[in-house]
Scaffold this active site. Structure first.
Site, PDB file in Angstrom:
ATOM      1  CE  LYS A  70      -3.778  -1.980   2.692  1.00  0.00           C
ATOM      2  NZ  LYS A  70      -4.552  -1.629   4.220  1.00  0.00           N
ATOM      3  CG  ASP A 137       6.911   2.300   0.737  1.00  0.00           C
ATOM      4  OD1 ASP A 137       7.386   1.210   0.473  1.00  0.00           O
ATOM      5  OD2 ASP A 137       6.087   2.266   1.589  1.00  0.00           O
ATOM      6  CB  ILE A 138      10.880   2.461   2.226  1.00  0.00           C
ATOM      7  CG1 ILE A 138      12.279   2.531   2.918  1.00  0.00           C
ATOM      8  CG2 ILE A 138       9.958   1.584   2.865  1.00  0.00           C
ATOM      9  CD1 ILE A 138      12.142   2.975   4.493  1.00  0.00           C
ATOM     10  CB  ILE A 139      14.850  -0.682  -0.613  1.00  0.00           C
ATOM     11  CG1 ILE A 139      14.153  -0.401  -1.982  1.00  0.00           C
ATOM     12  CG2 ILE A 139      15.539  -1.851  -0.400  1.00  0.00           C
ATOM     13  CD1 ILE A 139      13.199  -1.876  -2.249  1.00  0.00           C
ATOM     14  CB  THR A 141      16.290  -6.206   5.073  1.00  0.00           C
ATOM     15  OG1 THR A 141      15.092  -6.576   4.404  1.00  0.00           O
ATOM     16  CG2 THR A 141      15.950  -5.984   6.505  1.00  0.00           C
ATOM     17  CB  THR A 144      10.300  -7.365   0.757  1.00  0.00           C
ATOM     18  OG1 THR A 144      10.317  -7.419   2.279  1.00  0.00           O
ATOM     19  CG2 THR A 144       9.113  -7.412   0.251  1.00  0.00           C
ATOM     20  CE  LYS A 168      14.218   1.917   7.621  1.00  0.00           C
ATOM     21  NZ  LYS A 168      13.565   1.257   8.706  1.00  0.00           N
ATOM     22  CB  VAL A 190      10.692   6.935   7.946  1.00  0.00           C
ATOM     23  CG1 VAL A 190      11.941   7.193   8.481  1.00  0.00           C
ATOM     24  CG2 VAL A 190      10.987   5.808   6.670  1.00  0.00           C
ATOM     25  CG  ASP A 196       1.754   1.327   7.007  1.00  0.00           C
ATOM     26  OD1 ASP A 196       1.206   0.425   7.736  1.00  0.00           O
ATOM     27  OD2 ASP A 196       2.653   0.843   6.056  1.00  0.00           O
ATOM     28  NE  ARG A 202      -1.515   2.628   4.552  1.00  0.00           N
ATOM     29  CZ  ARG A 202      -0.093   2.175   4.225  1.00  0.00           C
ATOM     30  NH1 ARG A 202       0.667   2.355   3.621  1.00  0.00           N
ATOM     31  NH2 ARG A 202      -0.251   0.731   4.657  1.00  0.00           N
TER      32      ARG A 202
END
Length: 220
Positions: A70, A137-139, A141, A144, A168, A190, A196, A202
């Site tokens: 999401k 949105d974010i990497i 580790t 995933t 990160k 963050v 989220d 969000r």
């Protein structure tokens, strides 16, 4: 090849730690965030530049821009809007198809190590031979995204690139770096700009570091 480190903005906590009273924070989050790391205006300017970089590296062949839900949906929406106005290698606008994929790997502030992909077999098979741009949105580790890429590779897309707003800086990283990165952020949890914590935050425009109060209040 992934972009070089000099091509993203390195957010150093003590340099970019804006005070909460410098910007508008919704009153219901007053005690739930520690500091603002990236104000909304800076986020938008950086996305506009990323859109130019990404679009300029494609030719006139249609690409599938796929939002990783999401958390990626706000970045996806703003990035696509800027890409519509950007020019490709031939100096033309880039034809795009939009798609969505849901991936879940977090519980509270920890990765579970398990990746759940909610895309039907038919939808995955339709990616064969297509140029795919995943928007995340974010990497954190990186595990995933690596597992997601391994899954998609089985369906033989023509090309797959990844654009992540955040990367990160964590010692837990597997070493994976996306093709396009907006900001490298400290090893903090963050939230904001649709990132989220158990589906909370969000609706916060800025990217912020969550406080211990926030973690406790919204724990699953």
């Amino acid at each position: 090849m992934p972009m070089e480190q000099s091509q993203w903005i390195d957010v150093v906590e003590d340099k970019f730690k804006y005070q909460l009273d410098h910007f508008v924070i919704p009153g219901h989050y007053k005690d739930d965030v520690e500091s603002i790391l990236i104000p909304h205006g800076l986020i938008m300017d950086r996305i506009a530049k990323l859109a130019q970089i990404i679009t300029s590296e494609y030719d006139s062949e249609r690409i599938v821009v796929c939002c990783v839900l999401k958390g990626g949906h706000q970045f996806f929406s703003d990035l696509v809007n800027y890409m519509k106005k950007a020019l490709n290698k031939q100096g033309k606008t880039l034809p795009m198809t939009l798609d969505f994929i849901r991936v879940k790997s977090y519980e509270n502030d920890k990765s579970t190590g398990k990746v759940h992909v909610s895309m039907s077999e038919k939808e995955l098979q339709e990616l064969k031979g297509k140029n795919l741009l995943l928007v995340e949105d974010i990497i954190d580790t990186g595990n995933t995204m690596k597992k997601l890429l391994e899954t998609l590779d089985k369906y033989e897309p023509k090309s797959v690139k990844v654009a992540s707003l955040l990367l990160k800086k964590t010692p837990l990283s597997c070493g994976y770096v996306p093709d396009y990165v907006g900001f490298a952020v400290p090893d903090l949890f963050v939230v904001g700009y649709c990132l989220d914590y158990n589906d909370i935050f969000r609706d916060l425009d800025h990217i912020c570091a969550i406080s211990e109060v926030g973690k406790s209040k919204y724990a699953a």
